[in-house]
Scaffold this motif. Structure first.
Motif, PDB file in Angstrom:
ATOM      1  N   SER A  26       0.843  -1.190   0.000  1.00 49.19           N
ATOM      2  CA  SER A  26       0.000   0.000   0.000  1.00 49.19           C
ATOM      3  C   SER A  26       0.881   1.244   0.000  1.00 49.19           C
ATOM      4  CB  SER A  26      -0.896   0.013   1.235  1.00 49.19           C
ATOM      5  OG  SER A  26      -0.093   0.181   2.399  1.00 49.19           O
TER       6      SER A  26
ATOM      7  N   ASP B  77      -0.736  -1.162  -4.754  1.00 51.75           N
ATOM      8  CA  ASP B  77      -2.076  -1.554  -5.194  1.00 51.75           C
ATOM      9  C   ASP B  77      -3.159  -0.506  -4.974  1.00 51.75           C
ATOM     10  OD1 ASP B  77      -1.664  -3.979  -6.377  1.00 51.75           O
ATOM     11  OD2 ASP B  77      -2.066  -5.167  -4.581  1.00 51.75           O
ATOM     12  N   ASP B  78      -2.927   0.474  -4.094  1.00 56.03           N
ATOM     13  CA  ASP B  78      -4.048   1.353  -3.705  1.00 56.03           C
ATOM     14  C   ASP B  78      -3.854   2.799  -4.147  1.00 56.03           C
ATOM     15  OD1 ASP B  78      -1.946   1.961  -2.034  1.00 56.03           O
ATOM     16  OD2 ASP B  78      -3.171   2.159  -0.221  1.00 56.03           O
TER      17      ASP B  78
END
Length: 527
Positions: free
Chosen positions: A266, A351-352
């Protein structure tokens, strides 16, 4: 006599096997480096050490080991690295000869870990390939085939397969469906030699593309050796990808990354890692340079994914470091990361990310030390001094740039050879230093003054300012005060290489798998 402590071949080998962080740095120029070096050595020439090292070895507490082959460069590099804030700098015991004498394997050429890995992939996955003659026959027969060139766009423009389209390596999985929407269309992936066509072809196979896919065996070298004609100056590039195709490609790429055991992270993980004192973290944006410049994460470096996989030793010169990859589509980061994981790196994909994270604009700027003081003069002043006849110009740009154009009368020199250079040049009342931008020349001003006892000046904004002022220029190898060893001429670049050099390069690549086995430190695994 050096006051630096040493690290031995055995210590470095054990650290590699333990996956510990280390930077093994060859401080010679690129041409001698390419004549022989350890597998995971990174080349940062002493001539431009200050301009490259902060980006390539970002954490000052990294264990750094430097070496040369008896030229006396490594001792100077130790001093400069300590002055730059590096806390754990050692000499390689015995230098390059010490590595060889201790039983260490030496590899020729550049970007060897990636090239050797490509050969390992082909040997284990039996990546399909077609000979140049077979591809020529398909093109002659107007068969249902597309040729995708996996190199950088500038390399593609130099020479390309007839009808080939530029699709740099990390873009292949994202763009292939748009370029070959019929699953029956044959896709041929090429590069100049072997590595990027093997990796590109295997990327499409790993991602599950339905089309028949093959590498052009031996790339443009193979095409040339077959006596076939290449195109020059082409500009065919991929177009935009539909949202539906992007989503399919993103799912495919994520599946491949998961198989390769790529880590997921993240933005909060990244922020925490960037504060760690005991680990190095590289942040690479693997999209195109144009996308990067339009908006990117702060502190990220623009490294298009195909080149990152091909030149990992250049971008991430600390073996054992953590790599974090970024894109905005879920395809290029995951595909690039899948290869880096197989190359033995601890690699993560963020991923975020949200659009707001891509908050910085413009090209990547290398972190460099604060500029040294130097008295600057304008191009007009230099022109007047040259007319008077008692000033000498030293040009520290790359030899290729010097040959292309330089200030009339300027001598080309390697900064690392300044004592030898100045001893051979005609006497002068004063010296004026330049390079393309003046950044590298600025580092040499104090050295020239100390060695000559004469005043040295910096040409403000370098030769670029001289060109902008429309002052006269010279071309060619008119005054070389150093040998042109700053760049190794790759047998696969350009169009005028001897055929025997091309064939020797291919023969060398075929032997890399056996050499990897003899070395035994690579840590590669092929999915």
């Amino acid at each position: 006599m050096s006051t630096a402590f040493t690290r031995t071949y055995a210590q470095i080998r054990q650290a590699l096997l333990n996956r510990e962080e280390l930077a093994l740095i060859d401080v010679r120029e690129e041409a001698p480096f390419a004549q022989g070096h350890p597998l995971f050595a990174a080349n940062i020439p002493l001539s431009k050490l200050e301009l490259e090292v902060y980006a390539r070895i970002p954490r000052r507490a990294t264990p750094v080991t430097v070496y040369d082959d008896g030229e006396g460069l490594a001792d100077i590099a130790v001093q400069r690295l300590r002055a730059l804030g590096y806390l754990d700098v050692a000499l390689l015991a015995g230098g390059l000869q010490g590595w060889r004498s201790a039983g260490g394997e030496l590899f020729i050429d550049v970007n060897v870990p990636s090239k050797a890995f490509g050969e390992l992939v082909e040997s284990q996955r039996h990546t399909p390939s077609l000979a140049a003659e077979e591809v020529q026959a398909l093109l002659d027969d107007k068969a249902d085939v597309v040729v995708l060139d996996a190199r950088r766009f500038d390399e593609y423009q130099t020479m390309s397969i007839p009808g080939g389209i530029s699709v740099p390596g990390a873009e292949l999985v994202l763009r292939a469906r748009q370029l070959a929407p019929d699953p029956a269309t044959r896709i041929v992936v090429n590069c100049a030699g072997r590595t990027r066509s093997i990796i590109g072809t295997q990327s499409l196979i790993n991602a599950g593309l339905a089309n028949p896919v093959a590498a052009l065996r031996n790339g443009t070298i193979g095409w040339t050796l077959a006596g076939q004609t290449l195109e020059h100056g082409q500009s065919r590039r991929f177009a935009a990808t539909s949202e539906a195709q992007r989503e399919i490609a993103a799912n495919d790429a994520r599946r491949v990354a998961d198989r390769a055991r790529v880590g997921r992270a993240s933005f909060a993980d990244l922020q925490r890692w960037q504060q760690e004192a005991a680990r190095s973290t590289y942040l690479f944006d693997v999209r195109s340079p144009e996308e990067y410049e339009a908006g990117h994460l702060p502190a990220s470096r623009s490294t298009p994914g195909g080149q990152l996989v091909q030149e990992t030793d250049h971008f991430a010169s600390v073996r054992g470091a953590r790599l974090v990859l970024v894109d905005d589509d879920g395809v290029r980061a995951n595909m690039s990361a899948s290869w880096l994981a197989q190359l033995g790196w601890e690699v993560y994909v963020l991923d975020d990310l949200q659009p707001a994270h891509f908050s910085e604009q413009g090209p990547w700027q290398a972190p460099v030390p604060a500029p040294r003081q130097a008295e600057e003069i304008s191009p007009q002043t230099l022109a007047e001094w040259l007319a008077e006849g008692d000033s000498l110009v030293l040009d520290f740009t790359s030899s290729a740039n010097y040959v292309k154009r330089h200030i009339p009368g300027a001598w080309w020199a390697l900064r690392a050879q300044l004592p030898e250079v100045l001893a051979t040049l005609p006497p002068a009342r004063r010296y004026v230093l330049t390079c393309g931008s003046s950044q590298l020349a600025r580092l040499a001003v104090a050295e020239v003054e100390a060695l000559t006892g004469k005043p040295a000046f910096l040409l403000r904004q370098g030769t670029a300012a001289w060109v902008a002022a429309q002052l006269p220029l010279e071309t060619g190898e008119t005054r070389l005060a150093s040998p042109r060893i700053d760049r190794y001429r790759r047998p696969y670049e350009g169009t005028d290489n001897p055929r025997d050099a091309m064939q020797a390069y291919l023969d060398w690549e075929f032997g890399l798998v056996a050499q990897l086995a003899r070395d035994g430190t690579h840590g590669f695994h092929v999915i």
